[in-house]
Design a protein around this motif. Sequence first.
Motif, short mmCIF file in Angstrom:
data_model
loop_
_atom_site.label_atom_id
_atom_site.label_comp_id
_atom_site.label_asym_id
_atom_site.label_seq_id
_atom_site.Cartn_x
_atom_site.Cartn_y
_atom_site.Cartn_z
N ASP A 74 0.61 -1.36 -0.27
CA ASP A 74 -0.37 0.23 -0.17
C ASP A 74 0.61 0.92 -0.03
OD1 ASP A 74 0.86 -0.31 2.92
OD2 ASP A 74 -0.42 0.30 4.28
N GLU A 75 1.80 1.37 -0.43
CA GLU A 75 3.05 2.45 -0.09
C GLU A 75 4.41 2.46 -0.57
OE1 GLU A 75 2.59 3.74 4.38
OE2 GLU A 75 4.13 2.04 4.59
N LEU A 76 4.82 3.52 -0.71
CA LEU A 76 6.25 2.86 -1.05
C LEU A 76 6.99 3.86 0.16
CD1 LEU A 76 9.02 3.63 -3.20
CD2 LEU A 76 8.41 5.17 -4.60
N VAL A 77 8.07 3.62 0.45
CA VAL A 77 8.73 4.20 1.77
C VAL A 77 10.79 4.14 1.13
CG1 VAL A 77 9.68 4.13 4.14
CG2 VAL A 77 7.25 2.96 3.56
N LEU A 78 10.57 5.60 1.21
CA LEU A 78 12.08 6.37 1.14
C LEU A 78 12.72 6.53 1.79
CD1 LEU A 78 9.95 7.98 -1.69
CD2 LEU A 78 11.32 6.17 -2.65
N THR A 79 14.04 6.14 1.79
CA THR A 79 14.67 6.50 2.70
C THR A 79 16.52 6.56 2.93
OG1 THR A 79 15.54 6.04 5.82
CG2 THR A 79 15.22 3.78 3.80
N ASP A 80 17.23 7.89 3.43
CA ASP A 80 18.40 8.30 3.35
C ASP A 80 19.32 7.18 4.55
OD1 ASP A 80 17.68 10.15 4.32
OD2 ASP A 80 18.97 11.23 2.57
N ASN A 81 18.56 6.57 5.20
CA ASN A 81 18.27 6.66 6.56
C ASN A 81 18.74 8.12 7.60
OD1 ASN A 81 19.09 3.41 6.30
ND2 ASN A 81 20.79 3.96 5.78
N VAL A 82 18.64 9.26 7.05
CA VAL A 82 18.52 10.05 7.84
C VAL A 82 17.07 10.83 7.72
CG1 VAL A 82 19.13 12.14 8.42
CG2 VAL A 82 20.74 10.82 7.94
#
Length: 193
Positions: A74-82
């Motif tokens: 149900d979602e796209l999770v984007l992270t750069d670890n911050v």
Amino acid sequence: MKRLAMAATAFTLVLAGCAPADPNPSSTTGQDATIDLLSDFGLAEMDAVEAIDHLDRLAVTDRPADLMASVYPDELVLTDNVREVTLDIPEDSSYLSIAPYVDQTHDCFYHSLTTCLGELSNENIELQIVDNATGEEIIDEEMTTFDNGFIGVWVPNNIADGTIEITYDGLTGSTDFTTTDEGATCITDLRVE
């Protein structure tokens, strides 16, 4: 509950090599953090569908090494670890990322657009996807795998029992799938033989 399930899945993906070194980044919230993260990775003003399509089509050498982009039902999770940004997947759609293989594969459940690699990079395949409950043929077309060895397709959500069949270089294989809330977005068990 969703976050707990995502954390457990992230741990599983770390073991499979499809996740960042730190599966639990500190979450920076707010509109500015969202805009900054998306802008930093060339995704500004994109919705989940556009961001997934953009990242999946990048050459492997052009994929940002410091961005983790995980596709959940149900979602796209984007992270750069911050920082972390979540974009909603359209309610009537599900994204399937499929990596057919001949000799080697990897375990995966939720697709990582920036780190998952399949065996058959830039290869022509024939794809058929069927909803077994209705008998409806959802997709029947020739495609070329992305540089990362996957193909990505949008299908209706809430398919409880479906079949994916791929033919590659005279070899054919199939696997079952579901697009319910418990379904995988990363299909790596489809061996062509």
